[in-house]
Design a protein around this motif. Structure first.
Motif, PDB file in Angstrom:
ATOM      1  N   SER A 152       0.829  -1.208   0.000  1.00 45.18           N
ATOM      2  CA  SER A 152       0.000   0.000   0.000  1.00 45.18           C
ATOM      3  C   SER A 152       0.862   1.255   0.000  1.00 45.18           C
ATOM      4  CB  SER A 152      -0.930  -0.014   1.213  1.00 45.18           C
ATOM      5  OG  SER A 152      -1.710   1.161   1.263  1.00 45.18           O
ATOM      6  N   LEU A 153       1.906   1.265   0.805  1.00 46.37           N
ATOM      7  CA  LEU A 153       2.813   2.421   0.844  1.00 46.37           C
ATOM      8  C   LEU A 153       3.504   2.612  -0.506  1.00 46.37           C
ATOM      9  CD1 LEU A 153       4.415   1.947   4.385  1.00 46.37           C
ATOM     10  CD2 LEU A 153       2.781   3.705   3.680  1.00 46.37           C
ATOM     11  N   PHE A 154       3.901   1.497  -1.104  1.00 41.65           N
ATOM     12  CA  PHE A 154       4.533   1.567  -2.427  1.00 41.65           C
ATOM     13  C   PHE A 154       3.554   2.148  -3.450  1.00 41.65           C
ATOM     14  CE2 PHE A 154       5.095  -0.498  -6.592  1.00 41.65           C
ATOM     15  CZ  PHE A 154       6.354  -0.008  -6.925  1.00 41.65           C
ATOM     16  N   LEU A 155       2.299   1.670  -3.416  1.00 41.24           N
ATOM     17  CA  LEU A 155       1.283   2.173  -4.345  1.00 41.24           C
ATOM     18  C   LEU A 155       0.985   3.647  -4.108  1.00 41.24           C
ATOM     19  CD1 LEU A 155      -1.515  -0.544  -4.784  1.00 41.24           C
ATOM     20  CD2 LEU A 155      -0.007   0.422  -6.524  1.00 41.24           C
TER      21      LEU A 155
ATOM     22  N   THR B 215       1.498   6.052  -7.149  1.00 46.76           N
ATOM     23  CA  THR B 215       0.312   6.695  -7.714  1.00 46.76           C
ATOM     24  C   THR B 215       0.368   8.209  -7.560  1.00 46.76           C
ATOM     25  OG1 THR B 215      -0.944   4.736  -7.035  1.00 46.76           O
ATOM     26  CG2 THR B 215      -2.206   6.644  -7.763  1.00 46.76           C
ATOM     27  N   ALA B 216       0.830   8.690  -6.407  1.00 50.48           N
ATOM     28  CA  ALA B 216       0.950  10.131  -6.199  1.00 50.48           C
ATOM     29  C   ALA B 216       1.929  10.738  -7.199  1.00 50.48           C
ATOM     30  CB  ALA B 216       1.395  10.420  -4.770  1.00 50.48           C
ATOM     31  N   SER B 217       3.044  10.044  -7.430  1.00 51.55           N
ATOM     32  CA  SER B 217       4.036  10.530  -8.387  1.00 51.55           C
ATOM     33  C   SER B 217       3.472  10.533  -9.806  1.00 51.55           C
ATOM     34  CB  SER B 217       5.295   9.649  -8.330  1.00 51.55           C
ATOM     35  OG  SER B 217       5.872   9.671  -7.037  1.00 51.55           O
ATOM     36  N   SER B 218       2.775   9.459 -10.165  1.00 50.56           N
ATOM     37  CA  SER B 218       2.213   9.349 -11.515  1.00 50.56           C
ATOM     38  C   SER B 218       1.124  10.391 -11.755  1.00 50.56           C
ATOM     39  CB  SER B 218       1.636   7.939 -11.733  1.00 50.56           C
ATOM     40  OG  SER B 218       2.635   6.953 -11.595  1.00 50.56           O
ATOM     41  N   ALA B 219       0.249  10.568 -10.752  1.00 47.12           N
ATOM     42  CA  ALA B 219      -0.829  11.549 -10.893  1.00 47.12           C
ATOM     43  C   ALA B 219      -0.270  12.972 -10.948  1.00 47.12           C
ATOM     44  CB  ALA B 219      -1.823  11.411  -9.743  1.00 47.12           C
ATOM     45  N   SER B 220       0.779  13.238 -10.176  1.00 43.84           N
ATOM     46  CA  SER B 220       1.421  14.555 -10.199  1.00 43.84           C
ATOM     47  C   SER B 220       2.053  14.816 -11.566  1.00 43.84           C
ATOM     48  CB  SER B 220       2.486  14.643  -9.103  1.00 43.84           C
ATOM     49  OG  SER B 220       1.910  14.518  -7.832  1.00 43.84           O
TER      50      SER B 220
ATOM     51  N   TRP C  76      -5.846  18.716  -5.286  1.00 43.61           N
ATOM     52  CA  TRP C  76      -6.092  17.812  -4.166  1.00 43.61           C
ATOM     53  C   TRP C  76      -6.651  16.474  -4.631  1.00 43.61           C
ATOM     54  CZ3 TRP C  76     -11.227  16.483  -4.045  1.00 43.61           C
ATOM     55  CH2 TRP C  76     -12.135  17.367  -4.635  1.00 43.61           C
ATOM     56  N   LEU C  77      -7.151  16.427  -5.874  1.00 43.99           N
ATOM     57  CA  LEU C  77      -7.630  15.168  -6.428  1.00 43.99           C
ATOM     58  C   LEU C  77      -6.499  14.158  -6.588  1.00 43.99           C
ATOM     59  CD1 LEU C  77     -10.106  16.593  -9.078  1.00 43.99           C
ATOM     60  CD2 LEU C  77     -10.724  15.121  -7.145  1.00 43.99           C
ATOM     61  N   ILE C  78      -5.275  14.656  -6.658  1.00 42.70           N
ATOM     62  CA  ILE C  78      -4.117  13.763  -6.726  1.00 42.70           C
ATOM     63  C   ILE C  78      -4.061  12.902  -5.467  1.00 42.70           C
ATOM     64  CG2 ILE C  78      -1.584  13.660  -6.739  1.00 42.70           C
ATOM     65  CD1 ILE C  78      -1.632  16.209  -8.439  1.00 42.70           C
TER      66      ILE C  78
ATOM     67  N   THR D 119      -6.181   4.432  -4.385  1.00 47.05           N
ATOM     68  CA  THR D 119      -5.454   3.313  -5.001  1.00 47.05           C
ATOM     69  C   THR D 119      -4.696   2.503  -3.962  1.00 47.05           C
ATOM     70  OG1 THR D 119      -5.199   4.590  -7.044  1.00 47.05           O
ATOM     71  CG2 THR D 119      -3.780   2.664  -6.770  1.00 47.05           C
ATOM     72  N   SER D 120      -3.979   3.188  -3.086  1.00 45.59           N
ATOM     73  CA  SER D 120      -3.212   2.468  -2.061  1.00 45.59           C
ATOM     74  C   SER D 120      -4.148   1.759  -1.083  1.00 45.59           C
ATOM     75  CB  SER D 120      -2.297   3.433  -1.301  1.00 45.59           C
ATOM     76  OG  SER D 120      -3.046   4.399  -0.576  1.00 45.59           O
ATOM     77  N   GLY D 121      -5.291   2.379  -0.801  1.00 39.57           N
ATOM     78  CA  GLY D 121      -6.244   1.770   0.112  1.00 39.57           C
ATOM     79  C   GLY D 121      -6.959   0.572  -0.475  1.00 39.57           C
TER      80      GLY D 121
END
Length: 207
Positions: free
Chosen positions: A27-30, A34-39, A151-153, A160-162
Protein backbone atom coordinates in the motif's frame (compact mmCIF):
# COMPACT_ATOMS: atom_id res chain seq x y z
CA UNK A 1 -25.84 -21.39 -4.70
CA UNK A 2 -25.62 -23.86 -7.57
CA UNK A 3 -26.59 -27.31 -6.35
CA UNK A 4 -23.50 -28.80 -8.02
CA UNK A 5 -21.43 -26.66 -5.64
CA UNK A 6 -20.40 -27.84 -2.19
CA UNK A 7 -22.54 -26.51 0.66
CA UNK A 8 -19.43 -25.97 2.78
CA UNK A 9 -16.64 -23.58 1.85
CA UNK A 10 -13.68 -25.28 0.20
CA UNK A 11 -11.39 -22.58 1.57
CA UNK A 12 -11.69 -19.52 3.81
CA UNK A 13 -9.19 -16.70 3.31
CA UNK A 14 -8.60 -14.80 6.56
CA UNK A 15 -6.71 -11.58 7.23
CA UNK A 16 -3.65 -12.51 9.30
CA UNK A 17 -0.91 -10.23 10.69
CA UNK A 18 1.43 -11.56 8.01
CA UNK A 19 -0.99 -10.76 5.19
CA UNK A 20 -1.74 -7.34 6.68
CA UNK A 21 2.00 -6.56 6.81
CA UNK A 22 2.34 -7.44 3.13
CA UNK A 23 -0.70 -5.33 2.27
CA UNK A 24 0.63 -2.36 4.27
CA UNK A 25 4.03 -2.54 2.54
CA UNK A 26 2.46 -2.76 -0.92
CA UNK A 27 0.00 0.00 0.00
CA UNK A 28 2.81 2.42 0.84
CA UNK A 29 4.53 1.57 -2.43
CA UNK A 30 1.28 2.17 -4.34
CA UNK A 31 0.73 5.48 -2.51
CA UNK A 32 4.12 6.82 -3.60
CA UNK A 33 3.86 5.43 -7.13
CA UNK A 34 0.31 6.70 -7.71
CA UNK A 35 0.95 10.13 -6.20
CA UNK A 36 4.04 10.53 -8.39
CA UNK A 37 2.21 9.35 -11.51
CA UNK A 38 -0.83 11.55 -10.89
CA UNK A 39 1.42 14.56 -10.20
CA UNK A 40 3.29 13.90 -13.45
CA UNK A 41 -0.05 13.65 -15.29
CA UNK A 42 -1.20 16.94 -13.74
CA UNK A 43 2.05 18.66 -14.71
CA UNK A 44 1.80 17.43 -18.32
CA UNK A 45 -1.87 18.39 -18.72
CA UNK A 46 -1.76 21.78 -16.99
CA UNK A 47 1.90 22.73 -17.51
CA UNK A 48 2.48 23.34 -13.81
CA UNK A 49 3.83 21.35 -10.90
CA UNK A 50 2.01 20.64 -7.67
CA UNK A 51 3.24 20.43 -4.07
CA UNK A 52 1.80 18.21 -1.31
CA UNK A 53 3.06 20.46 1.51
CA UNK A 54 0.46 21.54 4.07
CA UNK A 55 2.73 24.27 5.44
CA UNK A 56 2.50 27.87 4.39
CA UNK A 57 5.10 30.58 4.94
CA UNK A 58 2.44 33.25 4.43
CA UNK A 59 -0.37 31.73 6.46
CA UNK A 60 1.72 30.51 9.35
CA UNK A 61 0.64 27.82 11.80
CA UNK A 62 -3.11 28.24 11.32
CA UNK A 63 -2.82 27.82 7.56
CA UNK A 64 -0.93 24.60 8.16
CA UNK A 65 -3.57 23.35 10.60
CA UNK A 66 -6.36 24.17 8.15
CA UNK A 67 -4.48 22.33 5.41
CA UNK A 68 -4.11 19.28 7.66
CA UNK A 69 -7.82 19.32 8.56
CA UNK A 70 -8.75 19.55 4.87
CA UNK A 71 -6.43 16.62 4.08
CA UNK A 72 -8.03 14.51 6.83
CA UNK A 73 -11.51 15.45 5.61
CA UNK A 74 -10.64 14.45 2.03
CA UNK A 75 -9.19 11.17 3.27
CA UNK A 76 -12.30 10.41 5.33
CA UNK A 77 -14.65 11.31 2.46
CA UNK A 78 -12.67 9.14 0.03
CA UNK A 79 -12.91 6.20 2.43
CA UNK A 80 -16.68 6.61 2.80
CA UNK A 81 -17.22 6.86 -0.97
CA UNK A 82 -14.93 3.85 -1.53
CA UNK A 83 -17.05 1.66 0.75
CA UNK A 84 -20.32 3.02 -0.66
CA UNK A 85 -19.22 2.01 -4.16
CA UNK A 86 -18.48 -1.49 -2.82
CA UNK A 87 -21.97 -1.54 -1.32
CA UNK A 88 -23.62 -0.41 -4.56
CA UNK A 89 -21.74 -3.13 -6.44
CA UNK A 90 -22.86 -5.73 -3.88
CA UNK A 91 -26.46 -4.59 -4.34
CA UNK A 92 -26.23 -4.64 -8.15
CA UNK A 93 -25.26 -8.31 -8.01
CA UNK A 94 -28.07 -9.15 -5.60
CA UNK A 95 -26.35 -8.72 -2.24
CA UNK A 96 -27.50 -6.96 0.93
CA UNK A 97 -24.58 -4.69 1.85
CA UNK A 98 -23.82 -3.41 5.32
CA UNK A 99 -21.03 -1.17 6.47
CA UNK A 100 -18.78 -0.77 9.48
CA UNK A 101 -15.57 0.53 10.99
CA UNK A 102 -13.30 -1.44 13.30
CA UNK A 103 -9.72 -1.79 14.48
CA UNK A 104 -7.81 -4.86 13.29
CA UNK A 105 -4.27 -5.47 14.54
CA UNK A 106 -4.12 -1.86 15.78
CA UNK A 107 -5.13 -0.46 12.37
CA UNK A 108 -8.50 1.23 11.66
CA UNK A 109 -10.42 -0.52 8.89
CA UNK A 110 -13.60 0.63 7.14
CA UNK A 111 -15.52 -2.05 5.30
CA UNK A 112 -18.55 -2.95 3.22
CA UNK A 113 -19.68 -6.56 3.38
CA UNK A 114 -22.56 -8.81 2.41
CA UNK A 115 -22.37 -11.95 4.58
CA UNK A 116 -24.62 -14.81 3.60
CA UNK A 117 -24.72 -13.75 -0.06
CA UNK A 118 -22.90 -15.88 -2.62
CA UNK A 119 -21.45 -14.32 -5.77
CA UNK A 120 -19.94 -15.81 -8.90
CA UNK A 121 -16.19 -15.34 -9.22
CA UNK A 122 -16.30 -12.68 -11.93
CA UNK A 123 -19.06 -10.75 -10.16
CA UNK A 124 -17.01 -10.65 -6.96
CA UNK A 125 -13.96 -9.42 -8.88
CA UNK A 126 -16.08 -6.54 -10.22
CA UNK A 127 -17.32 -5.83 -6.68
CA UNK A 128 -13.74 -5.80 -5.40
CA UNK A 129 -12.35 -3.47 -8.06
CA UNK A 130 -15.36 -1.16 -8.52
CA UNK A 131 -14.20 1.58 -6.07
CA UNK A 132 -10.67 1.57 -7.47
CA UNK A 133 -11.87 2.01 -11.05
CA UNK A 134 -14.83 4.34 -10.44
CA UNK A 135 -13.13 6.77 -8.04
CA UNK A 136 -9.80 6.88 -9.88
CA UNK A 137 -11.37 7.37 -13.33
CA UNK A 138 -13.76 10.08 -12.13
CA UNK A 139 -10.94 11.83 -10.24
CA UNK A 140 -8.63 11.73 -13.27
CA UNK A 141 -11.37 13.22 -15.47
CA UNK A 142 -12.02 15.97 -12.92
CA UNK A 143 -8.29 16.60 -12.55
CA UNK A 144 -8.10 17.08 -16.32
CA UNK A 145 -10.98 19.56 -16.33
CA UNK A 146 -10.21 21.48 -13.13
CA UNK A 147 -6.57 22.58 -12.77
CA UNK A 148 -7.53 24.35 -9.53
CA UNK A 149 -8.21 20.98 -7.86
CA UNK A 150 -4.79 19.35 -7.41
CA UNK A 151 -6.09 17.81 -4.17
CA UNK A 152 -7.63 15.17 -6.43
CA UNK A 153 -4.12 13.76 -6.73
CA UNK A 154 -4.35 12.76 -3.05
CA UNK A 155 -7.78 11.20 -3.65
CA UNK A 156 -6.35 9.06 -6.44
CA UNK A 157 -3.24 8.10 -4.47
CA UNK A 158 -5.10 7.30 -1.24
CA UNK A 159 -7.91 5.42 -3.00
CA UNK A 160 -5.45 3.31 -5.00
CA UNK A 161 -3.21 2.47 -2.06
CA UNK A 162 -6.24 1.77 0.11
CA UNK A 163 -7.53 -0.70 -2.48
CA UNK A 164 -4.53 -3.02 -2.07
CA UNK A 165 -6.66 -5.66 -0.34
CA UNK A 166 -9.25 -5.47 -3.12
CA UNK A 167 -6.54 -5.83 -5.76
CA UNK A 168 -4.95 -8.73 -3.88
CA UNK A 169 -8.24 -10.63 -3.65
CA UNK A 170 -9.12 -9.93 -7.29
CA UNK A 171 -5.74 -11.25 -8.49
CA UNK A 172 -6.10 -14.41 -6.40
CA UNK A 173 -9.64 -15.01 -7.67
CA UNK A 174 -8.48 -14.61 -11.28
CA UNK A 175 -6.13 -17.52 -10.60
CA UNK A 176 -9.04 -19.64 -9.36
CA UNK A 177 -11.33 -21.69 -11.64
CA UNK A 178 -14.10 -19.55 -13.12
CA UNK A 179 -16.71 -21.91 -11.65
CA UNK A 180 -16.06 -20.98 -8.01
CA UNK A 181 -18.39 -18.80 -5.95
CA UNK A 182 -17.44 -16.32 -3.23
CA UNK A 183 -18.92 -15.04 0.02
CA UNK A 184 -17.68 -11.96 1.87
CA UNK A 185 -17.88 -12.72 5.61
CA UNK A 186 -16.58 -9.31 6.78
CA UNK A 187 -13.35 -10.70 8.28
CA UNK A 188 -12.84 -13.49 5.76
CA UNK A 189 -13.57 -14.55 2.18
CA UNK A 190 -15.17 -17.99 1.73
CA UNK A 191 -14.57 -19.90 -1.50
CA UNK A 192 -17.22 -22.38 -2.64
CA UNK A 193 -16.44 -24.73 -5.51
CA UNK A 194 -18.04 -27.44 -7.67
CA UNK A 195 -17.30 -31.04 -6.72
CA UNK A 196 -14.72 -31.34 -9.50
CA UNK A 197 -12.59 -28.51 -8.01
CA UNK A 198 -10.23 -29.44 -5.20
CA UNK A 199 -8.16 -27.46 -2.71
CA UNK A 200 -5.04 -27.83 -4.87
CA UNK A 201 -6.82 -25.97 -7.68
CA UNK A 202 -6.86 -22.81 -5.56
CA UNK A 203 -3.84 -20.45 -5.36
CA UNK A 204 -4.19 -19.68 -1.65
CA UNK A 205 -1.58 -20.87 0.83
CA UNK A 206 -2.69 -23.43 3.38
CA UNK A 207 -4.19 -22.15 6.64
Amino acid sequence: MNRTTRNEALYVFRLTPEVLLIWTTLSLFLLILTASSASWYYAIIHHQTVSFSIKSAEGGTWQGIIGLVVLIAITFATTIIHELVHGIAFAIFGGSPRYGLKVKYFLPLAYATSPGDIFRRNAFIVISLAPLLVIDIVSLLMLTIFPQAPWLIWVIAFNTSGAIGDIWIAVQLLRCPKSIEVEDREESIAIYAPLNVTRKDLPFASN
